[in-house]
Design an enzyme around this catalytic site. Structure first.
Site, PDB file in Angstrom:
ATOM      1  N   SER A 212       0.838  -1.198   0.000  1.00 38.41           N
ATOM      2  CA  SER A 212       0.000   0.000   0.000  1.00 38.41           C
ATOM      3  C   SER A 212       0.876   1.252   0.000  1.00 38.41           C
ATOM      4  O   SER A 212       1.679   1.437  -0.910  1.00 38.41           O
ATOM      5  CB  SER A 212      -0.945  -0.047   1.206  1.00 38.41           C
ATOM      6  OG  SER A 212      -1.929   0.952   1.124  1.00 38.41           O
ATOM      7  N   ASP A 313     -10.418  -3.417  -5.194  1.00 39.28           N
ATOM      8  CA  ASP A 313      -9.841  -2.686  -4.054  1.00 39.28           C
ATOM      9  C   ASP A 313     -10.660  -1.421  -3.823  1.00 39.28           C
ATOM     10  O   ASP A 313     -10.684  -0.520  -4.667  1.00 39.28           O
ATOM     11  CB  ASP A 313      -8.385  -2.336  -4.362  1.00 39.28           C
ATOM     12  CG  ASP A 313      -7.653  -1.706  -3.183  1.00 39.28           C
ATOM     13  OD1 ASP A 313      -8.325  -1.134  -2.298  1.00 39.28           O
ATOM     14  OD2 ASP A 313      -6.412  -1.777  -3.155  1.00 39.28           O
ATOM     15  N   HIS A 344      -8.250  -4.721  -0.568  1.00 37.99           N
ATOM     16  CA  HIS A 344      -7.018  -3.984  -0.241  1.00 37.99           C
ATOM     17  C   HIS A 344      -6.204  -4.800   0.754  1.00 37.99           C
ATOM     18  O   HIS A 344      -6.554  -4.917   1.928  1.00 37.99           O
ATOM     19  CB  HIS A 344      -7.363  -2.614   0.341  1.00 37.99           C
ATOM     20  CG  HIS A 344      -6.158  -1.721   0.470  1.00 37.99           C
ATOM     21  ND1 HIS A 344      -5.594  -1.079  -0.614  1.00 37.99           N
ATOM     22  CD2 HIS A 344      -5.383  -1.395   1.537  1.00 37.99           C
ATOM     23  CE1 HIS A 344      -4.548  -0.378  -0.217  1.00 37.99           C
ATOM     24  NE2 HIS A 344      -4.389  -0.567   1.084  1.00 37.99           N
TER      25      HIS A 344
END
Length: 397
Positions: A212, A313, A344
């Protein structure tokens, strides 16, 4: 004596049938909502890949089956990006091991103290080499998060040393020693950790891994200076958004409940900031987003680069995925893998209800790293992973 018939109220025979019809309609509506919300009718498929046809990429795809085989999430809930994300966010992982590491403290020039945790491999690497994964977690995360511990344990068992950055200010028991904390794209702490690893293990080669926000940091770090790519075998980025400026615009939208996720992340950041009351200084929000995004640097990365995202996501809008797709189409060292499901940082695998302890994400990162290390071991002396397959011919010209 007069007798009166009592009033009798009769129910129309049509009413029970009508009530039954309403019940069936309600049940059908609930089932429809469940099917839609859980995305049960969505098919499973291998990741959608964008890459150039080179000898290295063919070898990587052949040697890392997770990139070409069907990704199968848990049947009842795994096709919902929201549930995958929620399970990652609340539980981290189904079973979280406790790898044993040593915490390192690195004083920075501005007075800050960077920390990272170092985990030694649990056995020899399959190539016999000394390989260290330098890992950058997601926003506000650190080495104690369940998904990080699960990945580190898996990597250790495959013979990798792991160094995991703890974002500045993220650990509740570590006080800040300077008037700043981590930001979306500040690479100073990651660079300090990488420098320590290079000095302490002069024979080791590096594999950069970012999750991320961490994906933005590692790609920005490698692209900021060509010297940062020295001794780096490859880089893997999972679920990053590439451009903070573009992402910020999408977080104001309600589709996929993106505005709600923005509120949750902002609330988490607020707690971290208020616990320290220190932050970076920028003249404007736009300047902050522009300077912090890897989109301005990632084209300078020449080592093999695997970019992984999920189509469902809820934090990364589909419009942002044109960035990695375009990059992979232009640069031969880049593979972009887009899964249908995974949410995610979820990427749970399983049959019906219960997911497996290891996720597809854990397996694909280590699988890609193993394949790249094997390529480096057996490649001709005149080749390296980020050169073209015609480099030997070009060198003789």
């Amino acid at each position: 004596m007069n007798t009166h018939k009592s009033d009798v109220h009769t129910i129309s025979p049509e009413l029970p049938a009508m009530f039954d019809g309403m019940k069936l309609a309600a049940v059908a509506t609930v089932l429809y909502i469940i099917v839609r919300c859980l995305n049960l009718k969505s098919p499973t498929a291998p990741p959608d890949l964008t890459y150039q046809d080179t000898a290295l990429n063919r070898f990587l795809l052949k040697s890392c089956p997770q990139l070409t085989k069907e990704y199968i999430p848990p049947l009842l809930w795994g096709k919902s990006g929201h549930l995958q994300t929620a399970l990652y966010g609340k539980l981290g992982r189904v079973y979280s091991p406790h790898p044993s590491g040593i915490r390192k403290y690195l004083p920075m020039q501005d007075g800050a103290t960077a920390t990272f945790d170092l985990f030694e491999p649990q056995g020899d690497h399959r190539t016999g080499g000394d390989i260290t994964m330098v890992i950058c977690p997601g926003i506000g995360n650190h080495s104690e998060k369940h998904y990080i511990r699960t990945f580190v344990d898996h990597a250790q068992k495959d013979g990798y040393r792991c160094a995991v950055l703890n974002h500045l200010g993220a650990l509740p028991n570590i006080e800040l020693t300077s008037p700043r904390m981590f930001t979306y794209g500040c690479t100073w702490e990651f660079a300090s950790m990488v420098g320590y690893i290079k000095r302490t293990y002069p024979q080791t080669q590096l594999i950069a891994v970012g999750f991320s926000l961490g994906g933005n940091i590692v790609c920005k770090f490698l692209g900021e200076n060509r010297m940062n790519q020295e001794r780096v075998l490859c880089c893997v980025s999972v679920c990053q958004g590439y451009s903070a400026l573009r992402a910020q615009e999408t977080f104001l939208q309600w589709d996929q409940f993106r505005r709600f996720y923005n509120f949750l992340m902002a609330d988490n950041m607020k707690k971290i900031i208020l616990s320290h009351r220190k932050f970076h200084g920028h003249s404007s929000l736009k300047e902050y987003y522009e300077k912090e995004s890897c989109v301005h640097y990632i084209h300078n990365v020449n080592v093999p680069l695997l970019l992984v995202n999920s189509a469902d996501d809820p934090l990364v809008h589909g419009s942002l995925l044109t960035i990695p797709r375009t990059l992979a189409a232009k640069k031969s060292n880049v593979i972009f893998a887009l899964t249908l499901h995974g949410g995610h940082l979820g990427f749970f695998e399983g049959a019906v209800l219960f997911p497996q302890p290891l996720t597809w994400m854990d397996k694909v990162i280590v699988g890609y790293a193993n394949a790249l290390c094997q390529w480096e071991k057996q490649k001709p002396p005149c080749q390296s992973g980020h050169l073209s397959e015609n480099s030997c011919t070009e060198g003789k010209a």
